[in-house]
Design a protein around this motif. Structure first.
Motif, short mmCIF file in Angstrom:
data_model
loop_
_atom_site.label_atom_id
_atom_site.label_comp_id
_atom_site.label_asym_id
_atom_site.label_seq_id
_atom_site.Cartn_x
_atom_site.Cartn_y
_atom_site.Cartn_z
N LEU A 24 0.83 -1.20 0.00
CA LEU A 24 0.00 0.00 0.00
C LEU A 24 0.87 1.26 0.00
O LEU A 24 0.58 2.21 -0.71
N GLY A 25 1.92 1.26 0.78
CA GLY A 25 2.83 2.41 0.80
C GLY A 25 3.44 2.68 -0.57
O GLY A 25 3.51 3.83 -1.02
N ARG A 26 3.87 1.61 -1.24
CA ARG A 26 4.45 1.76 -2.58
C ARG A 26 3.40 2.24 -3.58
O ARG A 26 3.67 3.09 -4.42
N ALA A 27 2.19 1.69 -3.45
CA ALA A 27 1.11 2.10 -4.36
C ALA A 27 0.76 3.57 -4.16
O ALA A 27 0.59 4.31 -5.13
N ARG A 28 0.69 3.98 -2.91
CA ARG A 28 0.37 5.40 -2.64
C ARG A 28 1.44 6.33 -3.19
O ARG A 28 1.13 7.38 -3.75
N ALA A 29 2.71 5.93 -3.04
CA ALA A 29 3.80 6.76 -3.57
C ALA A 29 3.72 6.84 -5.10
O ALA A 29 3.89 7.92 -5.68
N ALA A 30 3.45 5.72 -5.74
CA ALA A 30 3.34 5.71 -7.20
C ALA A 30 2.16 6.55 -7.66
O ALA A 30 2.27 7.33 -8.62
N LEU A 31 1.02 6.42 -6.98
CA LEU A 31 -0.15 7.22 -7.34
C LEU A 31 0.09 8.70 -7.14
O LEU A 31 -0.37 9.52 -7.94
N LEU A 32 0.82 9.05 -6.10
CA LEU A 32 1.15 10.45 -5.86
C LEU A 32 1.98 11.00 -7.01
O LEU A 32 1.75 12.11 -7.49
N GLY A 33 2.93 10.21 -7.50
CA GLY A 33 3.75 10.64 -8.64
C GLY A 33 2.91 10.84 -9.89
O GLY A 33 3.09 11.83 -10.61
N VAL A 34 1.98 9.94 -10.14
CA VAL A 34 1.08 10.08 -11.29
C VAL A 34 0.22 11.33 -11.13
O VAL A 34 0.07 12.12 -12.06
N ALA A 35 -0.31 11.53 -9.94
CA ALA A 35 -1.17 12.69 -9.67
C ALA A 35 -0.41 14.00 -9.88
O ALA A 35 -0.94 14.93 -10.49
N GLU A 36 0.81 14.04 -9.39
CA GLU A 36 1.62 15.25 -9.57
C GLU A 36 1.88 15.50 -11.05
O GLU A 36 1.81 16.63 -11.52
N GLY A 37 2.17 14.44 -11.79
CA GLY A 37 2.41 14.58 -13.23
C GLY A 37 1.19 15.06 -13.99
O GLY A 37 1.30 15.78 -14.98
N LEU A 38 0.01 14.66 -13.53
CA LEU A 38 -1.23 15.08 -14.17
C LEU A 38 -1.78 16.39 -13.61
O LEU A 38 -2.73 16.95 -14.15
#
Length: 84
Positions: A24-38
């Protein structure tokens, strides 16, 4: 959660399933990166409930399997393209 049909509260994951908590921690970090990019809030990229369910009971680690699970959880096509 009604009827206990989903994962436990995220704050209990470390004691219930430490491996899932790390996922979950890794998923949240990855999603945060996608969100920032978008340039949008992370909860718009993928509903938090979908990411928790995916991390608690992960499918086979292929994009196709992840995509199928997320689609079943209601992710929209653009969300699938961004995160699967």
């Amino acid at each position: 959660m009604p009827g206990g049909d989903g994962p436990p509260a995220a704050n209990r994951w470390a004691e219930r399933d430490p491996v899932a908590a790390k996922r979950l921690g890794r998923a949240r970090a990855a999603l945060l990166g996608v969100a920032e990019g978008l340039g949008m809030p992370v909860e718009n990229v993928l509903q938090p409930e979908a990411s928790r369910r995916l991390a608690w009971t992960p499918p086979a680690p292929t994009a196709q399997d992840v995509r199928a699970v997320l689609q079943g959880l209601g992710a929209r096509p653009w969300q699938l393209a961004a995160v699967a």
